[in-house]
Write a protein that holds these residues in place. Structure first.
Motif, PDB file in Angstrom:
ATOM      1  N   ASP A  30       0.846  -1.196   0.000  1.00  0.00           N
ATOM      2  CA  ASP A  30       0.000   0.000   0.000  1.00  0.00           C
ATOM      3  C   ASP A  30       0.885   1.251   0.000  1.00  0.00           C
ATOM      4  N   GLY A  31       1.237   1.660  -1.185  1.00  0.00           N
ATOM      5  CA  GLY A  31       2.093   2.832  -1.345  1.00  0.00           C
ATOM      6  C   GLY A  31       2.422   2.998  -2.810  1.00  0.00           C
ATOM      7  N   VAL A  32       3.241   3.966  -3.109  1.00  0.00           N
ATOM      8  CA  VAL A  32       3.577   4.269  -4.498  1.00  0.00           C
ATOM      9  C   VAL A  32       5.083   4.455  -4.621  1.00  0.00           C
ATOM     10  N   PHE A  33       5.574   4.406  -5.847  1.00  0.00           N
ATOM     11  CA  PHE A  33       7.009   4.625  -6.033  1.00  0.00           C
ATOM     12  C   PHE A  33       7.272   5.177  -7.425  1.00  0.00           C
ATOM     13  N   GLU A  34       8.507   5.601  -7.605  1.00  0.00           N
ATOM     14  CA  GLU A  34       8.991   6.038  -8.919  1.00  0.00           C
ATOM     15  C   GLU A  34      10.422   5.522  -9.060  1.00  0.00           C
ATOM     16  N   THR A  35      10.849   5.307 -10.273  1.00  0.00           N
ATOM     17  CA  THR A  35      12.261   4.995 -10.533  1.00  0.00           C
ATOM     18  C   THR A  35      12.765   5.996 -11.571  1.00  0.00           C
ATOM     19  N   VAL A  36      13.721   6.798 -11.157  1.00  0.00           N
ATOM     20  CA  VAL A  36      14.248   7.885 -11.997  1.00  0.00           C
ATOM     21  C   VAL A  36      15.641   7.474 -12.476  1.00  0.00           C
ATOM     22  N   LEU A  37      15.930   7.689 -13.749  1.00  0.00           N
ATOM     23  CA  LEU A  37      17.293   7.447 -14.237  1.00  0.00           C
ATOM     24  C   LEU A  37      18.130   8.694 -13.981  1.00  0.00           C
ATOM     25  N   VAL A  38      19.325   8.482 -13.405  1.00  0.00           N
ATOM     26  CA  VAL A  38      20.252   9.594 -13.185  1.00  0.00           C
ATOM     27  C   VAL A  38      21.549   9.239 -13.915  1.00  0.00           C
ATOM     28  N   VAL A  39      21.999  10.105 -14.803  1.00  0.00           N
ATOM     29  CA  VAL A  39      23.211   9.848 -15.585  1.00  0.00           C
ATOM     30  C   VAL A  39      24.204  10.976 -15.311  1.00  0.00           C
ATOM     31  N   ASP A  40      25.411  10.585 -14.895  1.00  0.00           N
ATOM     32  CA  ASP A  40      26.461  11.565 -14.584  1.00  0.00           C
ATOM     33  C   ASP A  40      25.954  12.672 -13.653  1.00  0.00           C
ATOM     34  N   GLY A  41      25.178  12.278 -12.688  1.00  0.00           N
ATOM     35  CA  GLY A  41      24.710  13.224 -11.670  1.00  0.00           C
ATOM     36  C   GLY A  41      23.469  14.016 -12.071  1.00  0.00           C
ATOM     37  N   LEU A  46      12.890  14.414 -13.956  1.00  0.00           N
ATOM     38  CA  LEU A  46      12.515  14.414 -12.534  1.00  0.00           C
ATOM     39  C   LEU A  46      11.137  15.054 -12.320  1.00  0.00           C
ATOM     40  N   GLY A  47      10.872  16.169 -12.998  1.00  0.00           N
ATOM     41  CA  GLY A  47       9.559  16.839 -12.854  1.00  0.00           C
ATOM     42  C   GLY A  47       8.413  15.900 -13.217  1.00  0.00           C
ATOM     43  N   PRO A  48       8.446  15.276 -14.428  1.00  0.00           N
ATOM     44  CA  PRO A  48       7.386  14.335 -14.778  1.00  0.00           C
ATOM     45  C   PRO A  48       7.286  13.146 -13.803  1.00  0.00           C
ATOM     46  N   HIS A  49       8.438  12.674 -13.277  1.00  0.00           N
ATOM     47  CA  HIS A  49       8.371  11.575 -12.299  1.00  0.00           C
ATOM     48  C   HIS A  49       7.652  12.047 -11.030  1.00  0.00           C
ATOM     49  N   LEU A  50       7.960  13.265 -10.578  1.00  0.00           N
ATOM     50  CA  LEU A  50       7.314  13.759  -9.350  1.00  0.00           C
ATOM     51  C   LEU A  50       5.830  14.022  -9.591  1.00  0.00           C
ATOM     52  N   ASP A  51       5.500  14.485 -10.797  1.00  0.00           N
ATOM     53  CA  ASP A  51       4.075  14.664 -11.134  1.00  0.00           C
ATOM     54  C   ASP A  51       3.350  13.320 -11.083  1.00  0.00           C
ATOM     55  N   ARG A  52       4.030  12.282 -11.607  1.00  0.00           N
ATOM     56  CA  ARG A  52       3.384  10.959 -11.628  1.00  0.00           C
ATOM     57  C   ARG A  52       3.303  10.366 -10.217  1.00  0.00           C
ATOM     58  N   LEU A  53       4.302  10.671  -9.373  1.00  0.00           N
ATOM     59  CA  LEU A  53       4.234  10.228  -7.970  1.00  0.00           C
ATOM     60  C   LEU A  53       2.992  10.834  -7.318  1.00  0.00           C
ATOM     61  N   ALA A  54       2.744  12.114  -7.605  1.00  0.00           N
ATOM     62  CA  ALA A  54       1.573  12.802  -7.038  1.00  0.00           C
ATOM     63  C   ALA A  54       0.284  12.197  -7.593  1.00  0.00           C
ATOM     64  N   ARG A  55       0.293  11.869  -8.883  1.00  0.00           N
ATOM     65  CA  ARG A  55      -0.895  11.258  -9.524  1.00  0.00           C
ATOM     66  C   ARG A  55      -1.199   9.908  -8.871  1.00  0.00           C
ATOM     67  N   SER A  56      -0.146   9.081  -8.685  1.00  0.00           N
ATOM     68  CA  SER A  56      -0.344   7.766  -8.068  1.00  0.00           C
ATOM     69  C   SER A  56      -0.821   7.924  -6.632  1.00  0.00           C
ATOM     70  N   ALA A  57      -0.197   8.860  -5.891  1.00  0.00           N
ATOM     71  CA  ALA A  57      -0.581   9.086  -4.491  1.00  0.00           C
ATOM     72  C   ALA A  57      -2.055   9.494  -4.415  1.00  0.00           C
ATOM     73  N   HIS A  58      -2.467  10.333  -5.358  1.00  0.00           N
ATOM     74  CA  HIS A  58      -3.864  10.776  -5.404  1.00  0.00           C
ATOM     75  C   HIS A  58      -4.794   9.570  -5.617  1.00  0.00           C
ATOM     76  N   MET A  59      -4.395   8.675  -6.516  1.00  0.00           N
ATOM     77  CA  MET A  59      -5.235   7.503  -6.808  1.00  0.00           C
ATOM     78  C   MET A  59      -5.370   6.608  -5.570  1.00  0.00           C
ATOM     79  N   LEU A  60      -4.314   6.572  -4.734  1.00  0.00           N
ATOM     80  CA  LEU A  60      -4.357   5.758  -3.505  1.00  0.00           C
ATOM     81  C   LEU A  60      -4.849   6.558  -2.301  1.00  0.00           C
ATOM     82  N   GLU A  61      -5.253   7.802  -2.540  1.00  0.00           N
ATOM     83  CA  GLU A  61      -5.702   8.688  -1.464  1.00  0.00           C
ATOM     84  C   GLU A  61      -4.657   8.818  -0.356  1.00  0.00           C
ATOM     85  N   LEU A  62      -3.414   8.963  -0.780  1.00  0.00           N
ATOM     86  CA  LEU A  62      -2.330   9.285   0.153  1.00  0.00           C
ATOM     87  C   LEU A  62      -2.177  10.801   0.180  1.00  0.00           C
ATOM     88  N   PRO A  63      -1.673  11.382   1.286  1.00  0.00           N
ATOM     89  CA  PRO A  63      -1.431  12.822   1.292  1.00  0.00           C
ATOM     90  C   PRO A  63      -0.533  13.222   0.112  1.00  0.00           C
TER      91      PRO A  63
END
Ligand code: PLP
Length: 283
Positions: A30-41, A46-63
């Protein structure tokens, strides 16, 4: 190498216990996650990943997750990583409902190395099998409690599908809906080339909106490709000019056979799409 940080940026020993035994992320997925690729630091999308984290959290009614906090936490992991030793990192952002008998949510970020097998497949391509996911495309909107299209921590079905494929000597899976339309892979989106048109399936049918697919389409449109987000029937796949899995960790991975049949897999086209995707990240 692994680097672990709490949401406030505190770096922790990745070998030390972190979760409580009653964490609902563990007990119920019961939770959500994202996997972001980081290359050479540099984190990609990242913005779209964080937007999708918020979208998933919303679907699970997480803060609602605080993007600034997650950015800070991601930076702490990126800063602690040894980029000379390993120029690529999979950065997992994990956000669960927290302990059943405690206060608040669980949130942390963890940097991981990317396996050699995944890197090799970006070059060599993969074999794939279509497997039924067992729902109609309309189910996602009709039954929001199914959480279709949320990046939840409940990936046991996705992993079971990959094991099923591997037990049959195949690398990967394309899930199909009950009406025979293409959904996505267990950890990737599917992109189809027909001439100079790139196509992928719409998130509304219960799949994840892919950040890598969106990055490829962005660059492809600039380069004159047509892009379409529309339903695709599984039977159309074998006659396509090329098929790919796209995900942050896989980048652009070509599908070479589907259900035991060879599919068009031009090396030039693969190089062109990989180059288009990479062009997003050149200074
Ligand atoms: N679909 C599923 C089910 C996934 O798990 C993922 C990523 O892991 C994707 C699609 C691709 O998403 P992205 O390109 O944002 O990594």
């Amino acid at each position: 190498m692994r680097v672990l940080a709490l949401l406030d940026g505190t770096i922790l020993d990745p070998d030390a216990p972190l979760l409580r035994a009653d964490d609902l992320g563990v007990l119920r997925g019961d939770g959500v996650f994202e996997t972001v690729l980081v290359v050479d630091g540099k984190p990609r999308e990242l913005g779209p990943h964080l937007d999708r984290l918020a979208r998933s959290a919303h679907m699970l009614e997480l803060p609602e997750p605080d993007s600034a906090e997650w950015e800070h936490c991601a930076k702490a992991v990126i800063d602690a990583w040894d980029w000379a030793a390993s120029p690529e990192m999979a950065l997992k952002l994990v956000y669960s409902r927290g302990p059943e008998f405690g206060e608040g949510q669980t949130a942390y970020a963890m940097g991981l190395q990317i396996g050699a097998g995944v890197v090799r497949r970006r070059q060599d391509g993969v074999s794939a099998l279509t497997l039924a996911r067992g729902f109609e495309p309309a189910e996602a909107e009709r039954s929001p409690w199914l959480l279709l299209g949320a990046k939840s921590l409940s990936y046991a079905v996705n992993m079971a599908a990959i094991r099923h494929a591997e037990a049959n000597g195949v690398d990967e899976v394309i899930f199909t809906a009950a009406d025979g339309s293409v959904l996505e892979g267990p950890t990737a989106n599917v992109v189809v080339a027909n001439g100079r048109t790139l196509r992928t399936t719409p998130p509304v049918i219960g799949i994840l909106p892919g950040t890598t697919q969106a990055a490829l389409f962005r660059a492809a449109e600039k380069a004159g490709w047509e892009t379409r987000i529309e339903p695709i029937q599984a039977e159309e796949l074998t006659s396509a000019d090329g098929l790919w899995f796209l995900s942050s960790v896989r980048r652009v991975t070509q599908i070479r056979t589907l259900n035991g049949q060879p599919v068009a897999a031009s090396a030039e086209l693969h190089a062109e799409l990989s180059e288009l995707y990479e062009s997003n990240y050149r200074d």
